[in-house]
Write a protein that holds these residues in place. Sequence first.
Motif, PDB file in Angstrom:
ATOM      1  N   THR A   1      -3.771  19.470 -15.420  1.00  0.00           N
ATOM      2  CA  THR A   1      -2.080  19.056 -14.485  1.00  0.00           C
ATOM      3  C   THR A   1      -1.969  17.852 -14.313  1.00  0.00           C
ATOM      4  OG1 THR A   1      -3.013  20.510 -12.852  1.00  0.00           O
ATOM      5  CG2 THR A   1      -1.654  19.968 -12.919  1.00  0.00           C
ATOM      6  N   PRO A   2      -1.692  16.922 -15.837  1.00  0.00           N
ATOM      7  CA  PRO A   2      -0.979  16.033 -15.535  1.00  0.00           C
ATOM      8  C   PRO A   2      -0.203  15.525 -15.120  1.00  0.00           C
ATOM      9  CG  PRO A   2      -1.005  17.195 -17.911  1.00  0.00           C
ATOM     10  CD  PRO A   2      -1.932  17.912 -16.730  1.00  0.00           C
ATOM     11  N   ILE A   3      -0.175  13.981 -14.610  1.00  0.00           N
ATOM     12  CA  ILE A   3       1.384  13.496 -13.715  1.00  0.00           C
ATOM     13  C   ILE A   3       0.847  11.967 -14.588  1.00  0.00           C
ATOM     14  CG2 ILE A   3       0.701  15.215 -12.066  1.00  0.00           C
ATOM     15  CD1 ILE A   3      -0.890  12.650 -10.306  1.00  0.00           C
ATOM     16  N   THR A   4       1.956  11.641 -14.020  1.00  0.00           N
ATOM     17  CA  THR A   4       1.913  10.039 -14.077  1.00  0.00           C
ATOM     18  C   THR A   4       1.906   9.280 -13.777  1.00  0.00           C
ATOM     19  OG1 THR A   4       4.416   9.811 -12.374  1.00  0.00           O
ATOM     20  CG2 THR A   4       4.236  10.806 -15.582  1.00  0.00           C
ATOM     21  N   HIS A   5       1.537   7.848 -13.862  1.00  0.00           N
ATOM     22  CA  HIS A   5       1.074   7.115 -12.514  1.00  0.00           C
ATOM     23  C   HIS A   5       2.306   6.760 -11.650  1.00  0.00           C
ATOM     24  CE1 HIS A   5      -1.334   3.813 -11.193  1.00  0.00           C
ATOM     25  NE2 HIS A   5      -0.401   3.229 -10.823  1.00  0.00           N
ATOM     26  N   ALA A   6       3.438   6.854 -11.810  1.00  0.00           N
ATOM     27  CA  ALA A   6       4.995   7.050 -10.800  1.00  0.00           C
ATOM     28  C   ALA A   6       4.622   8.381 -10.154  1.00  0.00           C
ATOM     29  CB  ALA A   6       6.107   7.188 -11.664  1.00  0.00           C
ATOM     30  N   GLN A   7       3.889   9.301 -10.120  1.00  0.00           N
ATOM     31  CA  GLN A   7       4.011  10.494  -9.386  1.00  0.00           C
ATOM     32  C   GLN A   7       2.740  10.523  -8.721  1.00  0.00           C
ATOM     33  OE1 GLN A   7       3.952  12.814 -12.516  1.00  0.00           O
ATOM     34  NE2 GLN A   7       5.895  14.346 -11.523  1.00  0.00           N
ATOM     35  N   ALA A   8       1.619   9.718  -9.692  1.00  0.00           N
ATOM     36  CA  ALA A   8       0.193   9.260  -8.503  1.00  0.00           C
ATOM     37  C   ALA A   8       1.036   8.634  -7.133  1.00  0.00           C
ATOM     38  CB  ALA A   8      -1.321   8.729  -9.360  1.00  0.00           C
ATOM     39  N   LEU A   9       1.506   7.601  -7.538  1.00  0.00           N
ATOM     40  CA  LEU A   9       1.703   6.545  -5.891  1.00  0.00           C
ATOM     41  C   LEU A   9       1.973   6.722  -4.650  1.00  0.00           C
ATOM     42  CD1 LEU A   9       2.331   3.159  -8.591  1.00  0.00           C
ATOM     43  CD2 LEU A   9       0.490   3.775  -7.064  1.00  0.00           C
ATOM     44  N   GLU A  10       3.491   8.115  -5.680  1.00  0.00           N
ATOM     45  CA  GLU A  10       4.078   8.553  -4.467  1.00  0.00           C
ATOM     46  C   GLU A  10       3.708   9.733  -3.700  1.00  0.00           C
ATOM     47  OE1 GLU A  10       7.634   8.762  -4.285  1.00  0.00           O
ATOM     48  OE2 GLU A  10       7.441   6.495  -6.135  1.00  0.00           O
ATOM     49  N   THR A  11       2.584  10.418  -4.443  1.00  0.00           N
ATOM     50  CA  THR A  11       1.850  11.114  -3.884  1.00  0.00           C
ATOM     51  C   THR A  11       1.290  10.254  -2.763  1.00  0.00           C
ATOM     52  OG1 THR A  11       1.567  12.913  -5.676  1.00  0.00           O
ATOM     53  CG2 THR A  11      -0.301  12.797  -4.279  1.00  0.00           C
ATOM     54  N   LEU A  12       0.643   9.492  -3.078  1.00  0.00           N
ATOM     55  CA  LEU A  12      -0.644   8.190  -2.272  1.00  0.00           C
ATOM     56  C   LEU A  12       0.497   8.401  -0.847  1.00  0.00           C
ATOM     57  CD1 LEU A  12      -2.740   6.693  -4.649  1.00  0.00           C
ATOM     58  CD2 LEU A  12      -3.470   8.696  -2.701  1.00  0.00           C
ATOM     59  N   ALA A  13       1.915   7.959  -1.317  1.00  0.00           N
ATOM     60  CA  ALA A  13       2.607   6.980   0.065  1.00  0.00           C
ATOM     61  C   ALA A  13       2.583   8.975   0.855  1.00  0.00           C
ATOM     62  CB  ALA A  13       4.220   6.738  -0.584  1.00  0.00           C
ATOM     63  N   HIS A  14       3.448  10.052  -0.081  1.00  0.00           N
ATOM     64  CA  HIS A  14       3.559  10.878   0.944  1.00  0.00           C
ATOM     65  C   HIS A  14       2.034  11.068   1.881  1.00  0.00           C
ATOM     66  CE1 HIS A  14       6.485  12.167  -1.999  1.00  0.00           C
ATOM     67  NE2 HIS A  14       7.450  11.678  -1.325  1.00  0.00           N
ATOM     68  N   GLN A  15       0.773  11.281   1.377  1.00  0.00           N
ATOM     69  CA  GLN A  15       0.161  10.920   2.070  1.00  0.00           C
ATOM     70  C   GLN A  15      -0.191  10.479   2.932  1.00  0.00           C
ATOM     71  OE1 GLN A  15      -3.531  10.841  -0.519  1.00  0.00           O
ATOM     72  NE2 GLN A  15      -3.104  13.432  -1.188  1.00  0.00           N
ATOM     73  N   TRP A  16      -0.122   8.765   3.046  1.00  0.00           N
ATOM     74  CA  TRP A  16       0.525   8.223   4.201  1.00  0.00           C
ATOM     75  C   TRP A  16       1.719   7.828   4.936  1.00  0.00           C
ATOM     76  CZ3 TRP A  16      -3.359   4.992   5.819  1.00  0.00           C
ATOM     77  CH2 TRP A  16      -4.618   4.375   5.520  1.00  0.00           C
ATOM     78  N   GLY A  17       2.330   8.856   4.782  1.00  0.00           N
ATOM     79  CA  GLY A  17       3.675   8.709   5.873  1.00  0.00           C
ATOM     80  C   GLY A  17       4.436   8.343   6.075  1.00  0.00           C
ATOM     81  N   MET A  18       4.690   7.895   4.326  1.00  0.00           N
ATOM     82  CA  MET A  18       6.214   7.238   4.063  1.00  0.00           C
ATOM     83  C   MET A  18       6.891   8.668   3.114  1.00  0.00           C
ATOM     84  SD  MET A  18       5.608   4.474   5.215  1.00  0.00           S
ATOM     85  CE  MET A  18       3.540   4.035   6.302  1.00  0.00           C
ATOM     86  N   ARG A  19       8.518   8.341   2.777  1.00  0.00           N
ATOM     87  CA  ARG A  19       9.116   8.531   1.808  1.00  0.00           C
ATOM     88  C   ARG A  19       8.769   8.395   0.704  1.00  0.00           C
ATOM     89  NH1 ARG A  19      14.614   6.011   2.721  1.00  0.00           N
ATOM     90  NH2 ARG A  19      13.619   4.613   1.242  1.00  0.00           N
ATOM     91  N   ASP A  20       8.223   7.482   0.548  1.00  0.00           N
ATOM     92  CA  ASP A  20       7.839   6.755  -1.455  1.00  0.00           C
ATOM     93  C   ASP A  20       7.447   6.148  -1.496  1.00  0.00           C
ATOM     94  OD1 ASP A  20       9.919   4.644  -0.919  1.00  0.00           O
ATOM     95  OD2 ASP A  20      11.585   6.174  -1.363  1.00  0.00           O
ATOM     96  N   TRP A  21       7.229   5.360  -2.695  1.00  0.00           N
ATOM     97  CA  TRP A  21       5.685   3.932  -3.093  1.00  0.00           C
ATOM     98  C   TRP A  21       6.646   3.415  -2.542  1.00  0.00           C
ATOM     99  CZ3 TRP A  21       1.289   2.501  -3.791  1.00  0.00           C
ATOM    100  CH2 TRP A  21       0.905   1.236  -3.985  1.00  0.00           C
ATOM    101  N   ASN A  22       7.866   3.102  -2.864  1.00  0.00           N
ATOM    102  CA  ASN A  22       8.088   1.492  -2.027  1.00  0.00           C
ATOM    103  C   ASN A  22       8.331   1.486  -0.811  1.00  0.00           C
ATOM    104  OD1 ASN A  22       9.539   1.163  -5.452  1.00  0.00           O
ATOM    105  ND2 ASN A  22      11.756   2.019  -5.307  1.00  0.00           N
ATOM    106  N   THR A  23       8.910   2.408  -0.108  1.00  0.00           N
ATOM    107  CA  THR A  23       8.560   2.361   0.873  1.00  0.00           C
ATOM    108  C   THR A  23       7.232   1.681   1.506  1.00  0.00           C
ATOM    109  OG1 THR A  23      10.776   4.177   1.687  1.00  0.00           O
ATOM    110  CG2 THR A  23       8.629   3.692   3.668  1.00  0.00           C
ATOM    111  N   LEU A  24       6.041   2.501   0.706  1.00  0.00           N
ATOM    112  CA  LEU A  24       4.696   1.791   1.530  1.00  0.00           C
ATOM    113  C   LEU A  24       4.573   1.115   1.061  1.00  0.00           C
ATOM    114  CD1 LEU A  24       1.726   3.376   2.344  1.00  0.00           C
ATOM    115  CD2 LEU A  24       1.167   4.292   0.722  1.00  0.00           C
ATOM    116  N   SER A  25       4.879   0.187   0.058  1.00  0.00           N
ATOM    117  CA  SER A  25       4.998  -1.097  -0.910  1.00  0.00           C
ATOM    118  C   SER A  25       5.712  -1.422   0.135  1.00  0.00           C
ATOM    119  CB  SER A  25       5.472  -1.175  -2.087  1.00  0.00           C
ATOM    120  OG  SER A  25       4.785  -2.516  -2.238  1.00  0.00           O
ATOM    121  N   ALA A  26       6.685  -1.842   0.798  1.00  0.00           N
ATOM    122  CA  ALA A  26       7.178  -2.838   1.532  1.00  0.00           C
ATOM    123  C   ALA A  26       6.231  -3.175   2.343  1.00  0.00           C
ATOM    124  CB  ALA A  26       8.683  -2.034   1.338  1.00  0.00           C
TER     125      ALA A  26
END
Length: 143
Positions: free
Chosen positions: A27-52
Amino acid sequence: MEHALPSRDTLKAQAKRLRADLAARGTPITHAQALETLAHQWGMRDWNTLSARLGNDAPTGFAPGMAVTGRYLGHRFTAEVTAARKMAQGHWQLTLRFDRAIDVVTSKHFSNFRRQVNCTVDACGNSPHKFAGGQPQMVIDPS
């Protein structure tokens, strides 16, 4: 209970491992999809929110293999961090292996040399535990 966020580098490394693991399972995914998944696991809407939320500060802290200097019970030392665990409120639980053993006894009648110690320090490298004179037992110099 709120958990402290890991560093940006740690999260990006986790995303890389997630991509590799999913690719190995077909099940290959892009790096961006992996970052979005991690953001969701940390309770954030998306990677940009988590990064901020992470801010722009350089990652600080301790890591195994890191060389440190400081004072333990008033004695100067150089040591290697052999274990590091981030705890609540910015504290770190460390295991330090001194380059040269330190006498941890102040008695004139006997000595007790230690080559390795476990300690807790704050983000500045000072232990909350004090010894005579109110000085921290452990003081790690800023790097």
